[in-house]
Design a protein around this motif. Structure first.
Motif, PDB file in Angstrom:
ATOM      1  N   LEU A   1      17.883 -50.220  46.723  1.00  0.00           N
ATOM      2  CA  LEU A   1      16.405 -50.063  47.500  1.00  0.00           C
ATOM      3  C   LEU A   1      16.033 -48.475  47.508  1.00  0.00           C
ATOM      4  N   LYS A   2      17.091 -47.739  47.625  1.00  0.00           N
ATOM      5  CA  LYS A   2      16.853 -46.235  47.372  1.00  0.00           C
ATOM      6  C   LYS A   2      16.420 -45.910  46.167  1.00  0.00           C
ATOM      7  N   ALA A   3      16.807 -46.245  44.986  1.00  0.00           N
ATOM      8  CA  ALA A   3      16.506 -46.024  43.869  1.00  0.00           C
ATOM      9  C   ALA A   3      15.012 -46.663  43.423  1.00  0.00           C
ATOM     10  N   GLU A   4      14.737 -47.846  44.093  1.00  0.00           N
ATOM     11  CA  GLU A   4      13.374 -48.159  43.865  1.00  0.00           C
ATOM     12  C   GLU A   4      12.494 -47.351  44.586  1.00  0.00           C
ATOM     13  N   LYS A   5      12.769 -46.810  45.790  1.00  0.00           N
ATOM     14  CA  LYS A   5      11.933 -45.755  46.647  1.00  0.00           C
ATOM     15  C   LYS A   5      11.688 -44.599  45.686  1.00  0.00           C
ATOM     16  N   ASN A   6      12.708 -44.083  45.127  1.00  0.00           N
ATOM     17  CA  ASN A   6      12.841 -42.780  44.174  1.00  0.00           C
ATOM     18  C   ASN A   6      11.733 -43.081  43.143  1.00  0.00           C
ATOM     19  N   GLU A   7      11.973 -44.177  42.499  1.00  0.00           N
ATOM     20  CA  GLU A   7      11.050 -44.717  41.497  1.00  0.00           C
ATOM     21  C   GLU A   7       9.684 -44.550  41.876  1.00  0.00           C
ATOM     22  N   PHE A   8       9.228 -45.332  42.933  1.00  0.00           N
ATOM     23  CA  PHE A   8       8.018 -45.215  43.312  1.00  0.00           C
ATOM     24  C   PHE A   8       7.376 -44.098  43.807  1.00  0.00           C
ATOM     25  N   ALA A   9       8.212 -43.397  44.330  1.00  0.00           N
ATOM     26  CA  ALA A   9       7.645 -41.879  44.789  1.00  0.00           C
ATOM     27  C   ALA A   9       7.544 -40.887  43.649  1.00  0.00           C
ATOM     28  N   ASN A  10       8.498 -40.979  42.508  1.00  0.00           N
ATOM     29  CA  ASN A  10       8.004 -40.599  41.159  1.00  0.00           C
ATOM     30  C   ASN A  10       6.949 -40.903  40.469  1.00  0.00           C
ATOM     31  N   LEU A  11       7.074 -42.389  40.629  1.00  0.00           N
ATOM     32  CA  LEU A  11       5.684 -42.777  39.735  1.00  0.00           C
ATOM     33  C   LEU A  11       4.296 -42.301  40.495  1.00  0.00           C
ATOM     34  N   LEU A  12       4.303 -42.351  42.189  1.00  0.00           N
ATOM     35  CA  LEU A  12       3.235 -41.882  42.701  1.00  0.00           C
ATOM     36  C   LEU A  12       2.837 -40.116  42.621  1.00  0.00           C
ATOM     37  N   GLN A  13       4.116 -39.504  42.181  1.00  0.00           N
ATOM     38  CA  GLN A  13       3.782 -38.210  42.178  1.00  0.00           C
ATOM     39  C   GLN A  13       3.214 -37.881  40.763  1.00  0.00           C
ATOM     40  N   GLN A  14       3.785 -38.585  39.671  1.00  0.00           N
ATOM     41  CA  GLN A  14       3.250 -38.265  38.475  1.00  0.00           C
ATOM     42  C   GLN A  14       1.765 -38.708  38.252  1.00  0.00           C
ATOM     43  N   THR A  15       1.411 -39.665  38.980  1.00  0.00           N
ATOM     44  CA  THR A  15       0.090 -40.190  38.951  1.00  0.00           C
ATOM     45  C   THR A  15      -0.972 -39.246  39.431  1.00  0.00           C
ATOM     46  N   ILE A  16      -0.410 -38.597  40.575  1.00  0.00           N
ATOM     47  CA  ILE A  16      -1.085 -37.674  41.387  1.00  0.00           C
ATOM     48  C   ILE A  16      -1.472 -36.246  40.218  1.00  0.00           C
ATOM     49  N   HIS A  17      -0.282 -35.908  39.631  1.00  0.00           N
ATOM     50  CA  HIS A  17      -0.388 -35.191  38.701  1.00  0.00           C
ATOM     51  C   HIS A  17      -1.364 -35.417  37.668  1.00  0.00           C
ATOM     52  N   GLN A  18      -1.246 -36.501  37.198  1.00  0.00           N
ATOM     53  CA  GLN A  18      -2.190 -36.668  36.034  1.00  0.00           C
ATOM     54  C   GLN A  18      -3.757 -36.766  36.519  1.00  0.00           C
ATOM     55  N   VAL A  19      -4.030 -37.409  37.715  1.00  0.00           N
ATOM     56  CA  VAL A  19      -5.458 -37.445  38.209  1.00  0.00           C
ATOM     57  C   VAL A  19      -5.701 -35.807  38.300  1.00  0.00           C
ATOM     58  N   ASN A  20      -5.104 -35.105  38.900  1.00  0.00           N
ATOM     59  CA  ASN A  20      -5.150 -33.685  38.874  1.00  0.00           C
ATOM     60  C   ASN A  20      -5.351 -32.826  37.805  1.00  0.00           C
ATOM     61  N   ASP A  21      -4.740 -33.137  36.601  1.00  0.00           N
ATOM     62  CA  ASP A  21      -4.837 -32.862  35.441  1.00  0.00           C
ATOM     63  C   ASP A  21      -6.177 -33.324  34.764  1.00  0.00           C
ATOM     64  N   ALA A  22      -6.421 -34.348  34.886  1.00  0.00           N
ATOM     65  CA  ALA A  22      -7.860 -34.754  34.526  1.00  0.00           C
ATOM     66  C   ALA A  22      -9.083 -34.135  35.101  1.00  0.00           C
ATOM     67  N   GLN A  23      -8.933 -33.866  36.599  1.00  0.00           N
ATOM     68  CA  GLN A  23      -9.952 -33.073  36.976  1.00  0.00           C
ATOM     69  C   GLN A  23     -10.022 -31.613  36.620  1.00  0.00           C
ATOM     70  N   MET A  24      -9.143 -31.107  36.326  1.00  0.00           N
ATOM     71  CA  MET A  24      -8.732 -29.650  35.949  1.00  0.00           C
ATOM     72  C   MET A  24      -9.441 -29.662  34.621  1.00  0.00           C
ATOM     73  N   GLU A  25      -9.201 -30.619  33.693  1.00  0.00           N
ATOM     74  CA  GLU A  25      -9.645 -30.610  32.436  1.00  0.00           C
ATOM     75  C   GLU A  25     -11.001 -30.929  32.258  1.00  0.00           C
ATOM     76  N   SER A  26     -11.566 -31.629  33.111  1.00  0.00           N
ATOM     77  CA  SER A  26     -13.211 -32.074  33.360  1.00  0.00           C
ATOM     78  C   SER A  26     -13.729 -30.714  33.901  1.00  0.00           C
ATOM     79  N   GLY A  27     -13.264 -30.033  34.802  1.00  0.00           N
ATOM     80  CA  GLY A  27     -13.914 -28.904  35.205  1.00  0.00           C
ATOM     81  C   GLY A  27     -13.779 -27.876  34.118  1.00  0.00           C
ATOM     82  N   ARG A  28     -12.790 -27.655  33.446  1.00  0.00           N
ATOM     83  CA  ARG A  28     -12.741 -26.717  32.441  1.00  0.00           C
ATOM     84  C   ARG A  28     -13.744 -26.899  31.473  1.00  0.00           C
TER      85      ARG A  28
END
Length: 82
Positions: A5-32
């Motif tokens: 359960l803890k491993a799944e929680k960490n996987e979800f948290a990591n996936l969510l964090q990666q997704t947020i970074h990808q969205v941020n990167d896409a927005q930064m690239e668009s702005g650039r």
């Protein structure tokens, strides 16, 4: 049984964090690209700029939908009778 359960929680948290970074990167690239196009950079086309803008917009909208579903699920769980 708690370890998976803890491993799944960490996987979800990591996936969510990666997704947020990808969205941020896409927005930064668009702005650039938008800024470069506005400044007259000939290496940046209008089509490339518009596509980057749409990608950033769609990815942000998708992230917001996921956030809304997570909040809705959390609310449903918290309102369940014990």
């Amino acid at each position: 049984s708690i370890a998976p359960l803890k491993a799944e929680k960490n996987e979800f948290a990591n996936l969510l964090q990666q997704t947020i970074h990808q969205v941020n990167d896409a927005q930064m690239e668009s702005g650039r690209l938008q800024k470069a196009f506005e400044l007259g950079d000939t290496s940046v086309s209008l089509a490339e700029t518009m596509i980057a803008s749409q990608k950033a917009s769609i990815s942000f909208q998708a992230l917001m939908q996921v956030r809304n579903k997570v909040i809705s699920a959390y609310t449903d769980i918290m309102n369940m009778p014990i």
